[in-house]
Scaffold this motif. Structure first.
Motif, PDB file in Angstrom:
ATOM      1  N   GLN A   1      16.048  20.835 -45.761  1.00  0.00           N
ATOM      2  CA  GLN A   1      17.082  19.853 -46.025  1.00  0.00           C
ATOM      3  C   GLN A   1      17.571  19.932 -47.467  1.00  0.00           C
ATOM      4  O   GLN A   1      18.719  19.595 -47.759  1.00  0.00           O
ATOM      5  CB  GLN A   1      16.549  18.450 -45.703  1.00  0.00           C
TER       6      GLN A   1
ATOM      7  N   GLN B   1       7.550  13.241 -43.809  1.00  0.00           N
ATOM      8  CA  GLN B   1       7.827  13.338 -42.372  1.00  0.00           C
ATOM      9  C   GLN B   1       7.134  12.205 -41.605  1.00  0.00           C
ATOM     10  O   GLN B   1       7.709  11.629 -40.674  1.00  0.00           O
ATOM     11  CB  GLN B   1       7.365  14.700 -41.841  1.00  0.00           C
TER      12      GLN B   1
ATOM     13  N   LEU C   1       9.151   9.224 -42.071  1.00  0.00           N
ATOM     14  CA  LEU C   1      10.427   9.361 -41.357  1.00  0.00           C
ATOM     15  C   LEU C   1      10.274   8.995 -39.875  1.00  0.00           C
ATOM     16  O   LEU C   1      11.121   8.298 -39.302  1.00  0.00           O
ATOM     17  CB  LEU C   1      10.945  10.782 -41.514  1.00  0.00           C
ATOM     18  N   LEU C   2       9.172   9.450 -39.267  1.00  0.00           N
ATOM     19  CA  LEU C   2       8.974   9.200 -37.825  1.00  0.00           C
ATOM     20  C   LEU C   2       8.793   7.714 -37.520  1.00  0.00           C
ATOM     21  O   LEU C   2       9.032   7.280 -36.387  1.00  0.00           O
ATOM     22  CB  LEU C   2       7.753   9.980 -37.324  1.00  0.00           C
TER      23      LEU C   2
ATOM     24  N   ARG D   1      16.004   4.450 -39.064  1.00  0.00           N
ATOM     25  CA  ARG D   1      16.489   5.686 -38.424  1.00  0.00           C
ATOM     26  C   ARG D   1      16.322   5.619 -36.906  1.00  0.00           C
ATOM     27  O   ARG D   1      17.253   5.947 -36.161  1.00  0.00           O
ATOM     28  CB  ARG D   1      15.732   6.900 -38.994  1.00  0.00           C
ATOM     29  N   PHE D   2      15.124   5.214 -36.461  1.00  0.00           N
ATOM     30  CA  PHE D   2      14.840   5.222 -35.023  1.00  0.00           C
ATOM     31  C   PHE D   2      14.717   3.798 -34.489  1.00  0.00           C
ATOM     32  O   PHE D   2      14.194   2.913 -35.178  1.00  0.00           O
ATOM     33  CB  PHE D   2      13.526   5.964 -34.745  1.00  0.00           C
TER      34      PHE D   2
ATOM     35  N   ARG E   1       8.709   7.219 -33.538  1.00  0.00           N
ATOM     36  CA  ARG E   1       8.570   8.429 -32.726  1.00  0.00           C
ATOM     37  C   ARG E   1       7.121   8.902 -32.741  1.00  0.00           C
ATOM     38  O   ARG E   1       6.788   9.923 -33.334  1.00  0.00           O
ATOM     39  CB  ARG E   1       9.536   9.492 -33.224  1.00  0.00           C
TER      40      ARG E   1
ATOM     41  N   MET F   1       5.954  12.463 -31.406  1.00  0.00           N
ATOM     42  CA  MET F   1       6.106  13.716 -32.157  1.00  0.00           C
ATOM     43  C   MET F   1       4.862  14.017 -32.969  1.00  0.00           C
ATOM     44  O   MET F   1       4.268  13.123 -33.574  1.00  0.00           O
ATOM     45  CB  MET F   1       7.303  13.613 -33.115  1.00  0.00           C
TER      46      MET F   1
ATOM     47  N   GLU G   1       7.350  19.201 -38.295  1.00  0.00           N
ATOM     48  CA  GLU G   1       8.639  19.404 -38.962  1.00  0.00           C
ATOM     49  C   GLU G   1       8.611  18.729 -40.328  1.00  0.00           C
ATOM     50  O   GLU G   1       7.823  17.812 -40.562  1.00  0.00           O
ATOM     51  CB  GLU G   1       9.784  18.814 -38.120  1.00  0.00           C
TER      52      GLU G   1
ATOM     53  N   VAL H   1      11.543  16.932 -42.291  1.00  0.00           N
ATOM     54  CA  VAL H   1      12.914  16.422 -42.389  1.00  0.00           C
ATOM     55  C   VAL H   1      13.915  17.389 -41.743  1.00  0.00           C
ATOM     56  O   VAL H   1      14.795  17.947 -42.394  1.00  0.00           O
ATOM     57  CB  VAL H   1      13.317  16.124 -43.849  1.00  0.00           C
ATOM     58  N   GLY H   2      13.754  17.570 -40.453  1.00  0.00           N
ATOM     59  CA  GLY H   2      14.750  18.329 -39.704  1.00  0.00           C
ATOM     60  C   GLY H   2      14.454  19.804 -39.546  1.00  0.00           C
ATOM     61  O   GLY H   2      15.166  20.494 -38.814  1.00  0.00           O
ATOM     62  N   PHE H   3      13.450  20.309 -40.225  1.00  0.00           N
ATOM     63  CA  PHE H   3      13.206  21.751 -40.181  1.00  0.00           C
ATOM     64  C   PHE H   3      11.725  22.032 -39.935  1.00  0.00           C
ATOM     65  O   PHE H   3      10.864  21.332 -40.452  1.00  0.00           O
ATOM     66  CB  PHE H   3      13.656  22.416 -41.489  1.00  0.00           C
TER      67      PHE H   3
ATOM     68  N   PHE I   1      21.007  18.979 -40.255  1.00  0.00           N
ATOM     69  CA  PHE I   1      19.774  19.685 -39.855  1.00  0.00           C
ATOM     70  C   PHE I   1      20.098  20.937 -39.035  1.00  0.00           C
ATOM     71  O   PHE I   1      19.379  21.313 -38.141  1.00  0.00           O
ATOM     72  CB  PHE I   1      18.832  18.736 -39.108  1.00  0.00           C
TER      73      PHE I   1
ATOM     74  N   VAL J   1      17.601  14.245 -36.348  1.00  0.00           N
ATOM     75  CA  VAL J   1      16.711  14.868 -37.331  1.00  0.00           C
ATOM     76  C   VAL J   1      15.577  15.653 -36.670  1.00  0.00           C
ATOM     77  O   VAL J   1      15.031  16.570 -37.287  1.00  0.00           O
ATOM     78  CB  VAL J   1      16.142  13.801 -38.295  1.00  0.00           C
TER      79      VAL J   1
ATOM     80  N   ARG K   1      17.542  17.568 -30.982  1.00  0.00           N
ATOM     81  CA  ARG K   1      18.679  18.492 -31.085  1.00  0.00           C
ATOM     82  C   ARG K   1      18.720  19.412 -29.871  1.00  0.00           C
ATOM     83  O   ARG K   1      19.798  19.705 -29.330  1.00  0.00           O
ATOM     84  CB  ARG K   1      18.580  19.327 -32.372  1.00  0.00           C
TER      85      ARG K   1
END
Lengths: 254, 269
Positions: free
Chosen positions: A41, A151, A154-155, A160-161, A165, A168, A173, A175-177, B44, B247, B252
């Motif tokens: 990111q 991360q 973030l979950l 955001r959600f 989550r 997961m 991951e 942040v997206g990757f 992303f 994200v 995705r």
């Protein structure tokens, strides 16, 4: 030079045309600069600053190439996530592409965050003359721990959600990757000071003062919130960074 | 699948990536618009995965940066943002027509990209379909009911008492900012959608959980837009688990699959 050449010409290059880059030409180049992006990111957030820097340098007579490592940006997805070795190899390919495009053999590099670490790691293999660094990752193990923590938060982020989550895997991951192979590789890296490092910008206080005598360091007033959860989708537009790099490049040319 | 990089447009000010399928492409090509300020690769890298998947399914694609975004500059002519976007889309369609022989186009847009896709779909006859990710919708009575019922279900008795007490006190706020959505009037959007469907366009609306400030159930689309929700050209999906910018790789992948399947159903090769 035309406006389009300063703005940059997009191209695919390298083996199998797997690498995407944008070449900013200069009519009679005074120097050649390769811009090595960060990963994940941080690369997306830095794009605007890299573009501004490339255009500013091209307007001042420098040939510039910015590019995406395989498996990132517009480059090809070569068998999964990028590795440390694949990124270093890509820096070598991009440096040669820049040499071929501008006709100069001496190539310097700029990198932010892991882009700086990668540039330093590729100094010999890519025959880089010097490196300019912005907020390099000093302690790889700490970086991995910080990204895992980011991360995890973030979950569970209610902004955001709708629901946390918990389905997961928390560290699959960042942040997206997907870090993939890089997780283990990064946990072993430390910021290496070498003779090639000539300029270091620290936006994150306190400023590091452990550079070599050949390296000048500056701090900028506005810290870049690399690890701030709420800022992960904010574009970084750092005019002070651009100005600092331009001033350094000009001082070296003088 | 192969990709080529282009600087194109009326002032050669736009940058984009054309993706081609291995076999000759469908006559319908797909354009992916910027989401907010994010460059053409998408949040992303969503747009990269999406376009490459569509290429593998047989569709030519172009992900590109609108004027002033990503790697694109501006054409230097005075114009409104809407005029600029329309001219950029025209440039993009000309490029994809020249590269892949496409004659009709599907637009994909997330957030501001959905707003741009709406503006283009209502005015350009070459647009055959559009995918609106967190596009226009409006709070309805059903939305408010679901919103407060969900809040209640997560509130303890003491929390409920406090909330009621706050409600009974005079408020200095005129309305809750969570419902402020800066969209065009509902009647205008409804008329636009009717017009698009009347011209045979296929429309896919996917709302994420990140749009919960104004959308919280697939039924809300019918509550909002009435009869047109039953038009065979309309498909609505609610992806509650996902966030606004997708994200998570798993989300995705799900989104990419849904968009690709819709494209295949509505624009068969």
């Amino acid at each position: 030079m035309t406006a389009a050449s300063v703005a940059g010409m997009p191209r695919y290059f390298g083996p199998h045309h797997a690498l995407f880059g944008i070449y900013h030409a200069a009519a009679t180049p005074r120097g050649a600069l390769l811009l090595c992006p960060p990963l994940g990111q941080e690369m997306i957030r830095s794009q605007r600053t890299y573009r501004l820097l490339a255009q500013a340098l091209a307007e001042r007579g420098h040939a510039v190439l910015r590019f995406d490592y395989r498996g990132t940006g517009d480059s090809a997805d070569a068998g999964g996530t990028p590795s440390w070795a694949s990124c270093c190899a890509d820096i070598g390919t991009a440096a040669q592409e820049l040499r071929n495009a501008c006709g100069l053999d001496t190539v310097s590099a700029f990198g932010a965050r892991l882009g700086a670490n990668l540039a330093m790691a590729a100094v010999d293999s890519a025959r880089l003359d010097s490196v300019m660094a912005l907020d390099p990752v000093c302690d790889g193990a700490q970086f991995v721990a910080d990204m895992d923590a980011l991360q995890s938060r973030l979950l569970l982020d209610g902004n955001r959600f709708l629901q946390p989550r918990r389905d997961m895997e928390p560290h699959a991951e960042w942040v997206g990757f997907s870090p993939g192979l890089l997780r283990d590789e990064l946990s072993r890296i430390r910021w290496q000071l070498g003779a090639a490092l000539r300029f270091q910008i620290d936006s994150t206080p306190p400023a590091r003062t452990d550079a070599t005598p050949a390296c000048s360091t500056v701090s900028v007033a506005q810290p870049i919130p690399w690890m701030n959860l709420d800022a992960q989708e904010d574009v970084i537009i750092a005019h002070d960074i651009v100005q600092a790099v331009i001033a350094h490049v000009a001082s070296r040319a003088a | 699948m192969s990709e080529s990089a282009h600087r194109f447009g009326r002032a050669r000010h736009l940058v984009g990536i054309v993706g081609m399928p291995r076999t000759p492409a469908a006559t319908v090509g797909v354009l992916v618009l910027n989401a907010g300020l994010v460059q053409r690769i998408g949040p992303f890298r969503l747009h990269v995965g999406l376009t490459r998947h569509l290429n593998a399914c047989g569709y030519a694609t172009l992900r590109f940066d609108l004027s002033g975004l990503g790697d694109s500059s501006v054409d230097g002519k005075p114009s409104t943002r809407e005029e600029q976007v329309r001219a950029d889309a025209d440039d993009a369609m000309q490029l994809l027509a020249a590269q892949a022989g496409c004659t009709r186009f599907v637009l994909i847009g997330l957030c501001s990209g959905a707003a741009h896709a709406h503006a283009l779909a209502r005015s350009d006859p070459r647009i055959a379909g559009a995918v609106f990710l967190d596009g226009y919708a409006y709070p309805t009575a059903g939305f408010l009911l679901r919103h407060y019922l969900r809040k209640l279900s997560r509130t303890s008795p003491m929390g409920l008492l406090k909330a009621l007490s706050r409600r009974l006190r005079p408020s200095v706020r005129k309305h809750d900012p969570v419902f402020e959505v800066g969209f065009p009037p509902r009647a205008e959007v409804t008329a636009d959608l009717q017009d698009m469907l009347g011209r045979g366009q296929k429309l896919l609306f996917i709302y994420s959980g990140g749009a919960s400030g104004y959308f919280n159930d697939a039924r809300q689309f019918r509550e909002c837009f009435g009869a047109l929700a039953r038009d065979p050209g309309v498909e609505v999906q609610y992806f509650a688990a996902a966030d606004h910018t997708y994200v998570l790789g798993k989300d995705r992948a799900t989104l990419t699959e849904r968009v690709s399947r819709w494209t295949g159903r509505n624009f068969p090769l």
